[in-house]
Design a protein around this motif. Structure first.
Motif, PDB file in Angstrom:
ATOM      1  N   GLN A  63       0.859  -1.183   0.000  1.00 43.11           N
ATOM      2  CA  GLN A  63       0.000   0.000   0.000  1.00 43.11           C
ATOM      3  C   GLN A  63       0.898   1.237   0.000  1.00 43.11           C
ATOM      4  O   GLN A  63       2.008   1.202   0.518  1.00 43.11           O
ATOM      5  N   LYS A  64       0.398   2.326  -0.566  1.00 48.68           N
ATOM      6  CA  LYS A  64       1.150   3.579  -0.585  1.00 48.68           C
ATOM      7  C   LYS A  64       0.620   4.489   0.524  1.00 48.68           C
ATOM      8  O   LYS A  64      -0.582   4.621   0.707  1.00 48.68           O
ATOM      9  N   CYS A  65       1.535   5.109   1.230  1.00 52.79           N
ATOM     10  CA  CYS A  65       1.161   6.053   2.283  1.00 52.79           C
ATOM     11  C   CYS A  65       0.685   7.345   1.632  1.00 52.79           C
ATOM     12  O   CYS A  65       1.354   7.893   0.757  1.00 52.79           O
ATOM     13  N   ASP A  66      -0.470   7.842   2.058  1.00 54.85           N
ATOM     14  CA  ASP A  66      -1.040   9.062   1.475  1.00 54.85           C
ATOM     15  C   ASP A  66      -0.377  10.336   1.993  1.00 54.85           C
ATOM     16  O   ASP A  66      -0.461  11.372   1.346  1.00 54.85           O
ATOM     17  N   ASP A  67       0.250  10.275   3.154  1.00 54.71           N
ATOM     18  CA  ASP A  67       0.919  11.437   3.734  1.00 54.71           C
ATOM     19  C   ASP A  67       2.321  11.548   3.114  1.00 54.71           C
ATOM     20  O   ASP A  67       3.145  10.651   3.290  1.00 54.71           O
ATOM     21  N   PRO A  68       2.604  12.630   2.390  1.00 51.44           N
ATOM     22  CA  PRO A  68       3.896  12.719   1.695  1.00 51.44           C
ATOM     23  C   PRO A  68       5.106  12.710   2.629  1.00 51.44           C
ATOM     24  O   PRO A  68       6.143  12.145   2.294  1.00 51.44           O
ATOM     25  N   GLU A  69       4.989  13.329   3.797  1.00 50.63           N
ATOM     26  CA  GLU A  69       6.119  13.330   4.736  1.00 50.63           C
ATOM     27  C   GLU A  69       6.400  11.931   5.274  1.00 50.63           C
ATOM     28  O   GLU A  69       7.552  11.514   5.369  1.00 50.63           O
ATOM     29  N   LEU A  70       5.331  11.222   5.626  1.00 46.99           N
ATOM     30  CA  LEU A  70       5.512   9.858   6.122  1.00 46.99           C
ATOM     31  C   LEU A  70       6.004   8.935   5.019  1.00 46.99           C
ATOM     32  O   LEU A  70       6.853   8.071   5.260  1.00 46.99           O
ATOM     33  N   ALA A  71       5.503   9.119   3.802  1.00 45.81           N
ATOM     34  CA  ALA A  71       5.954   8.313   2.668  1.00 45.81           C
ATOM     35  C   ALA A  71       7.446   8.524   2.420  1.00 45.81           C
ATOM     36  O   ALA A  71       8.178   7.569   2.124  1.00 45.81           O
ATOM     37  N   GLU A  72       7.900   9.760   2.552  1.00 47.89           N
ATOM     38  CA  GLU A  72       9.332  10.044   2.387  1.00 47.89           C
ATOM     39  C   GLU A  72      10.151   9.357   3.475  1.00 47.89           C
ATOM     40  O   GLU A  72      11.222   8.813   3.209  1.00 47.89           O
ATOM     41  N   MET A  73       9.638   9.364   4.711  1.00 45.76           N
ATOM     42  CA  MET A  73      10.357   8.709   5.808  1.00 45.76           C
ATOM     43  C   MET A  73      10.421   7.207   5.584  1.00 45.76           C
ATOM     44  O   MET A  73      11.449   6.580   5.835  1.00 45.76           O
ATOM     45  N   VAL A  74       9.357   6.608   5.097  1.00 44.05           N
ATOM     46  CA  VAL A  74       9.366   5.184   4.762  1.00 44.05           C
ATOM     47  C   VAL A  74      10.455   4.919   3.730  1.00 44.05           C
ATOM     48  O   VAL A  74      11.239   3.972   3.863  1.00 44.05           O
ATOM     49  N   LYS A  75      10.535   5.762   2.721  1.00 42.00           N
ATOM     50  CA  LYS A  75      11.556   5.608   1.675  1.00 42.00           C
ATOM     51  C   LYS A  75      12.963   5.737   2.253  1.00 42.00           C
ATOM     52  O   LYS A  75      13.860   4.968   1.917  1.00 42.00           O
ATOM     53  N   ILE A  76      13.173   6.709   3.134  1.00 42.24           N
ATOM     54  CA  ILE A  76      14.485   6.908   3.762  1.00 42.24           C
ATOM     55  C   ILE A  76      14.899   5.645   4.515  1.00 42.24           C
ATOM     56  O   ILE A  76      16.036   5.180   4.399  1.00 42.24           O
ATOM     57  N   ILE A  77      13.976   5.094   5.283  1.00 45.96           N
ATOM     58  CA  ILE A  77      14.290   3.896   6.072  1.00 45.96           C
ATOM     59  C   ILE A  77      14.563   2.708   5.145  1.00 45.96           C
ATOM     60  O   ILE A  77      15.536   1.979   5.341  1.00 45.96           O
ATOM     61  N   LEU A  78      13.730   2.515   4.131  1.00 49.60           N
ATOM     62  CA  LEU A  78      13.932   1.401   3.208  1.00 49.60           C
ATOM     63  C   LEU A  78      15.237   1.555   2.414  1.00 49.60           C
ATOM     64  O   LEU A  78      15.949   0.570   2.201  1.00 49.60           O
ATOM     65  N   ASP A  79      15.555   2.773   1.997  1.00 49.03           N
ATOM     66  CA  ASP A  79      16.800   3.003   1.260  1.00 49.03           C
ATOM     67  C   ASP A  79      18.007   2.672   2.130  1.00 49.03           C
ATOM     68  O   ASP A  79      19.003   2.140   1.643  1.00 49.03           O
ATOM     69  N   ARG A  80      17.919   2.978   3.395  1.00 47.66           N
ATOM     70  CA  ARG A  80      19.012   2.693   4.310  1.00 47.66           C
ATOM     71  C   ARG A  80      19.202   1.182   4.478  1.00 47.66           C
ATOM     72  O   ARG A  80      20.318   0.686   4.555  1.00 47.66           O
ATOM     73  N   VAL A  81      18.119   0.452   4.516  1.00 49.07           N
ATOM     74  CA  VAL A  81      18.185  -1.008   4.674  1.00 49.07           C
ATOM     75  C   VAL A  81      18.809  -1.651   3.435  1.00 49.07           C
ATOM     76  O   VAL A  81      19.545  -2.625   3.540  1.00 49.07           O
ATOM     77  N   LYS A  82      18.534  -1.100   2.271  1.00 55.22           N
ATOM     78  CA  LYS A  82      19.018  -1.679   1.008  1.00 55.22           C
ATOM     79  C   LYS A  82      20.521  -1.493   0.811  1.00 55.22           C
ATOM     80  O   LYS A  82      21.120  -2.166  -0.002  1.00 55.22           O
ATOM     81  N   VAL A  83      21.124  -0.571   1.546  1.00 58.24           N
ATOM     82  CA  VAL A  83      22.552  -0.290   1.380  1.00 58.24           C
ATOM     83  C   VAL A  83      23.403  -1.391   1.951  1.00 58.24           C
ATOM     84  O   VAL A  83      23.125  -2.105   2.810  1.00 58.24           O
TER      85      VAL A  83
END
Length: 83
Positions: A63-83
């Motif tokens: 599912q996609k988060c509708d809140d843009p700030e929270l969606a960005e934070m989800v992306k930040i956390i996921l990007d960090r895990v992928k490194v």
């Protein structure tokens, strides 16, 4: 500014009922939280107030988060895990 007491409460809030979320949140707060600017730290704190089923859906890509700030934070956390 996060006081030690507030930071400890934040770490406690990272302990969820789902292993999939625990392995994302606790390492993130211990290793990367202090590198975030104040606005992103507040966003992370707000993210932790969301319900576990929503968080799970966002982090697993169901599912996609509708809140843009929270969606960005989800992306930040996921990007960090992928490194």
């Amino acid at each position: 500014m996060f006081t030690e007491k507030r930071y400890n409460r934040l770490k406690w809030a990272c302990r969820r009922g789902m292993l999939e979320l625990d392995v994302l949140f606790l390492p993130f707060v211990e290793e990367a939280f202090s590198d975030l600017d104040a606005e992103k730290q507040e966003t992370f704190e707000r993210l932790l107030t969301c319900d576990d089923p929503d968080l799970f859906a966002w982090f697993m890509g169901h599912q996609k988060c509708d809140d843009p700030e929270l969606a960005e934070m989800v992306k930040i956390i996921l990007d960090r895990v992928k490194v």
